[in-house]
Design a protein around this motif. Sequence first.
Motif, short mmCIF file in Angstrom:
data_model
loop_
_atom_site.label_atom_id
_atom_site.label_comp_id
_atom_site.label_asym_id
_atom_site.label_seq_id
_atom_site.Cartn_x
_atom_site.Cartn_y
_atom_site.Cartn_z
N LYS A 32 0.70 -1.28 -0.02
CA LYS A 32 0.11 0.02 0.02
C LYS A 32 0.83 1.08 -0.11
CE LYS A 32 -2.43 1.04 3.75
NZ LYS A 32 -3.46 0.84 4.69
N SER A 33 1.69 1.31 1.05
CA SER A 33 2.53 2.79 1.12
C SER A 33 3.23 2.77 -0.17
CB SER A 33 3.42 2.39 2.26
OG SER A 33 4.25 1.40 1.95
N SER A 34 3.83 1.87 -0.66
CA SER A 34 4.85 2.45 -1.87
C SER A 34 3.71 2.61 -3.30
CB SER A 34 5.92 1.61 -2.26
OG SER A 34 5.19 0.54 -3.16
N PHE A 35 2.50 1.90 -3.25
CA PHE A 35 1.43 2.09 -4.29
C PHE A 35 1.13 3.40 -4.11
CE2 PHE A 35 -2.65 2.51 -5.86
CZ PHE A 35 -2.61 1.78 -7.22
N PHE A 36 0.62 4.16 -3.05
CA PHE A 36 -0.11 5.41 -2.90
C PHE A 36 0.97 6.52 -2.97
CE2 PHE A 36 -3.73 2.78 -1.53
CZ PHE A 36 -4.60 3.43 -2.32
N SER A 37 2.30 6.33 -2.56
CA SER A 37 3.21 7.25 -2.74
C SER A 37 3.90 7.16 -4.16
CB SER A 37 4.43 7.03 -1.64
OG SER A 37 4.90 5.78 -1.83
N ALA A 38 4.15 6.06 -4.45
CA ALA A 38 4.83 6.09 -6.08
C ALA A 38 4.31 5.16 -6.86
CB ALA A 38 6.26 5.93 -5.92
N PRO A 39 2.91 5.43 -7.47
CA PRO A 39 2.62 4.48 -8.51
C PRO A 39 3.29 4.33 -9.49
CG PRO A 39 1.26 6.33 -8.45
CD PRO A 39 2.26 6.23 -7.15
N GLN A 40 3.58 3.12 -10.16
CA GLN A 40 4.49 2.80 -11.31
C GLN A 40 3.92 2.63 -12.72
OE1 GLN A 40 7.93 3.08 -11.17
NE2 GLN A 40 7.42 3.89 -9.01
N HIS A 41 2.55 2.45 -12.64
CA HIS A 41 1.91 2.32 -13.92
C HIS A 41 1.08 3.33 -14.38
CE1 HIS A 41 -0.67 0.36 -17.16
NE2 HIS A 41 0.36 -0.55 -17.09
N MET B 202 7.38 9.44 -13.02
CA MET B 202 6.09 9.24 -13.73
C MET B 202 5.14 10.69 -13.56
SD MET B 202 4.11 6.96 -15.11
CE MET B 202 5.07 5.42 -14.43
N ARG B 203 5.22 11.34 -12.55
CA ARG B 203 4.38 12.21 -12.37
C ARG B 203 4.53 13.42 -13.39
NH1 ARG B 203 0.25 12.78 -8.24
NH2 ARG B 203 0.82 10.75 -7.27
N SER B 204 5.94 13.86 -13.38
CA SER B 204 6.19 14.95 -13.96
C SER B 204 5.93 14.53 -15.44
CB SER B 204 7.88 15.31 -13.86
OG SER B 204 8.48 14.39 -14.16
N ARG B 205 6.28 13.41 -15.87
CA ARG B 205 6.21 13.12 -17.29
C ARG B 205 4.55 13.13 -17.93
NH1 ARG B 205 8.91 12.07 -21.97
NH2 ARG B 205 7.26 10.94 -23.31
N VAL B 206 3.71 12.60 -16.89
CA VAL B 206 2.42 12.82 -17.12
C VAL B 206 1.81 14.00 -17.42
CG1 VAL B 206 0.25 12.04 -16.45
CG2 VAL B 206 1.80 10.34 -16.40
N ALA B 207 2.33 14.85 -16.05
CA ALA B 207 1.81 16.32 -16.38
C ALA B 207 2.27 17.09 -17.44
CB ALA B 207 2.57 16.97 -14.87
N ASP B 208 3.53 16.88 -17.75
CA ASP B 208 3.90 17.27 -19.32
C ASP B 208 3.04 16.94 -20.44
OD1 ASP B 208 5.95 18.46 -18.02
OD2 ASP B 208 7.64 17.28 -18.87
#
Lengths: 329, 328, 270
Positions: free
Chosen positions: B230-239, B316-322
Amino acid sequence: MTQQLLTISDLQVAFGSGENAVQALRGVDLSVHRGECLGLVGESGSGKSLTALAAMRLLPNAARINAGSVSFDGEELTSASRGKLEYLRGNDISMIFQEPMSALNPVMKVGDQIAAPLRKHMGLSPKAARARAIDQLASVGIPDPQRRIDNYPHEMSGGMLQRVMIAMALSCEPKLLIADEPTTALDVTIQAQILDLLRSKQKELDLAIIVITHDFGVVAEIADRVNVMYGGRIVEEARVRDLFDSPQHPYSIGLLNATPTLEMAEQRRLPAIGGAVPHISEMPSGCAFHPRCPERRSKCDSQVPKLDPVSPNQSVACWARRQSDDQAA
Amino acid sequence: MTKLLEANDLRKVFGGAVRAVDGVSFSLDERETLALVGESGCGKSTVSRLILRLTDPTEGTIRFEGQDMGRMSQRALKEVRREIQFVFQDPFSSLDPRMTAGDIVTEPLAVHGLIKGRAKRRDTATDLLKTVGLSAKHVNNWPRQFSGGQRQRLGIIRAFALGPRLIVADEPVSALDVSVRSQVINILQDMQEDKGTAYLFISHDMATVKHIADRVAVMYLGKIVELAPKSSFFSAPQHPYSEALLSAVPASHPDKRRERILLQGDPPSPVNIPSGCRFHTRCPLAQELCKREEPPLAQVADNHAAACHFAQAWPMRSRVADTSASGP
Amino acid sequence: MLDRIFLNLALGFLSLIAIVVVFGDFIQPHDPLAQNFLSRDEGPSAEYWLGTDDFGRDVFSRILEGTRLSMTIGLASPLIAAVIGIGMGTTAAYFGGWAERVITRITDMMMSFDPLLLGVLVVALLGPGILNLAVAISFALIPSFIRLSRASALSVRQEGYVDAAIAMGRPSYSTILRHVLPNISGPLVVMTTLWVGTAIRLEATLSFIGLGAQPPAPSWGNIVRYGVQNIFGSPLPALFAGLAITLTVLSFNILGDALRDRLDPDRAAR
C-alpha cells in the motif's frame, strides 16, 4: 433581473393521503443563483431527488405537493399550467439522470433523440436539427460525432451515453440543469471526465446546475454552494469551502469524517455515525437526526430546528448551534 | 513457507471470445488484506468468483495452502469451502428473502453439520447477531425488515460463522449509504483483527482501499498491471493507469482538486484486447514499443511490480503532467 | 370489492365440491349406476332432483359421482405434471449445459402441440381409461411447468444467496430445495391452480370425444357426451354437467388470479 434563478420555500411533499400519508419533504428551503453550481447532498430517503422532481413538477403519481412554493425566474411553478411547464422543461430547465441507458429510447438513434427537442422547442428543420445535433455531440467531447449520431444507445458506453444525455439536456440552452447522481453509475476515470465536462459547460453557458449526490467528493469537485439534506429537510446550507472547512451540523460533520479520502491520515478505525438512515415512513420527530446525533439536546426530539445563519455564507438547522434558546421556546 | 492462497496464471474466457480474466497471478498471506482494484469490466469480480469456485477457470490453478483446488474431490472441496468465505456487494440479493435472519447466519454451520436442533441453532444465531450490534429480537425477522447496513452485517456474520481463513469481499460497502459504510468497514476490520482472517478485498474506491488494504493489485482488461504494498503504491505508483486512477479520485476538499490525467476514450472491450501493452490505446505515455510488445509484470522496486515498459525509465508524475499540459 | 365477492363465491363453490368429493357416498340419493327403465328421461322431481337420463339413472347422483372422478383427475394431473415439470425445469436452469439444452428443445417441441392434441395423442397410444387419461393430461401440462419453472429458476440462480449457498459448500440438490424452490413457488402455485381448471376442461373434452372415462362410470365429460346424444330425450344431464364444469373451471381461475395478486412479490412487500 434578480440574482435568484430558482427559489424553493417551505416545500412539503407527501406520498398518499389521509391517515396513510407519508411525509417525504417536510419544508424544504433552497435557492439557486444564476450560473452557480449547487450541490444537494443526502443519503437514501433524504428527499434530495424528490426535491428536484418537485421543482420540475415531475413528481410520481402517488406524491403530492401539500404546501410551499417553487419559483423559477420569477414564475410560480406550483400553480403553473401544463403548457407553461412543458415549455419551461424543454427550454429553461432540463435534467439528467443516474442511468443514461434507461433515460434514452433504446430503439431510436441518439441523433434523432437529440434532434427531437430542437425541432420541437426551437422549430428547426430536420436538416438543421441534425447539423446542430452533431455540433452538440462534438461540444460534449464525443469523438467522431458524424458517425456517432447514427448510433443506437446500446452501441455506446455508459460514459458516452451520459455525454449524450448532457448534449440533449443542453441543446436548447437551458438556464438550469438538474443532474441527479450523474456519475454514480460510472467508473472513476469516466466520472472525472463527466464532472470536468459539467464544470466547463457551466462556465461556457453561464448555466446554473443542481448536482444531486450522496458523495462529498463530487461536491468538492464541482459545487459552488452546498445544501445538505436529511429526513426531508435541509439541515445545512453553505459555500462549499465553508462546509469543508468548518461543517456545522453534526450530520455534516459525521458524514465528512466518515468518508475515507486519499489524503486522510492513517488511522485504525474510521469515525462512524451510529444507527441507520431512517425510512421515510418512520421519520423521528423533532430533528430527524436526533437518534443518531452525538450532540443531542433535550428538545431535539420534540422541536424542529430552523435553518439559521451562523455566518454570512453558512446556515445550519441545529439546536446545539443556537447561541440562545429564547426564540425557540 | 506456503502461502494461504496462490493464484497462478488464471484465465477465464466466456463464450469462447470474451477474455474476462487473461492471466492473473497473485498470492495472499495469512491475515493479509489484498485489494483488487479496477474499473467495471476489468475482470476483478470474475477473479473473485474463480477464487470461490463459483465458476471454473479456463486455465490456471488456485492453490489453497498449497493444495490445487481444481484437482480436489467434492468432499475435499467442501472442506476448503469452510476456509474461504465471501461478502457480496448487494445486501439485497445476498440474503434469501424466505429465510429468517437467524437461519441465514447459522446456515453455514447447518450445512456443515456443526449445529443440531432448533434451540441450539437459535441460541447460536443470537450470539452471532450480538457480535455485530444486532440483538436477539432480530432472530426471527425477515431480510426485508432490515436496512441495507444491517443486511450487510448479516452477510458478514454468515461469512465468519465457519471461522474461515480467507474472506473474499466483493465491493462490500459500495451499495450502502455513506453514513453506514464506515460502520461496516470498521466491523470488517474488527473481525479481521479478532479472527486473523485474510481478505481479498475487491473495490473500485481508492480511498477505502487505502484505508483497509495491506497490498494493492490494479487490474486493467483482465490483467494485473501493478501489484505493490500500500505505502509504495499510493506514494509512487509505477503504472500510468494506476496514476490515472488515483488522479481521478474526487477531491476531499474544494481546494485540493487534483491535476487530472485524462485518459482518452473508454476501455476497449475484452473481446478485442489491444496488441502489445493492453493499455497503450489510452496511455498518455505510449510509444511504438508499447504497441508491439506486451510488458511483463516485473519487479521495479521492493515487492513492487508493474507491467509497463517504462516503469522505471521516467519520473512518472512529471512526465504525465507534461503530456497532459500539451494535450488537447 | 367485486373481486372479493367473486372470490368468496368461488371459494364457497369449491368448498362444496370438496365436500362432494370426500363425502360423495353419503350424499348421493341414488346409486349412480342403478338403471331404472320405468323412469327414463324424467324431469326434476322430489325423487330425482335433476331428473333421470335415458337409462333411468339419477342425474344428480351421477353428477356427484362424476365430480369425484373429474376432480381427482383435475387435481392429480396438474400435481403430477408440477412435480415432474418443476423438477426438470429447475434442474435444467440450475445446472445448465447439455441437460438444459435437451430439456428446453423437448419442451419447445411439446409446446408446439396444443395440450388437447397432445392428450389425444397419448390416449390414442395408451388406449382410453381413467389412469391413461390422467397420464395424458399430466403429459400435456408438463411443458408449461418446465418452461415457467426454468425461467423463474434462471433468475433466482443469479441471486447472491444462491452463490452464497454454493460457496458455503451446500450440495446442489439441497440448494435447489432450500433456496431455489421456495423463491419460485409463488408463480408456480398460481399456475398449478389455473391448470387445475384446464385439466378439468381437458378431462371433459377427452371424455366427450370418447377417449376418457368409459361408460358406465360417470365423469362430467361423458355425462355431457351421452347427454348430448340424447338431448331430445332429456336436456338436463348435459346441461347440469356442463354447468358443473363451467363453474368449477371459473372458480379455479378466480382463485388463481387472486393468488397471483396475493403472491406478487411487489405487492407482498408492500
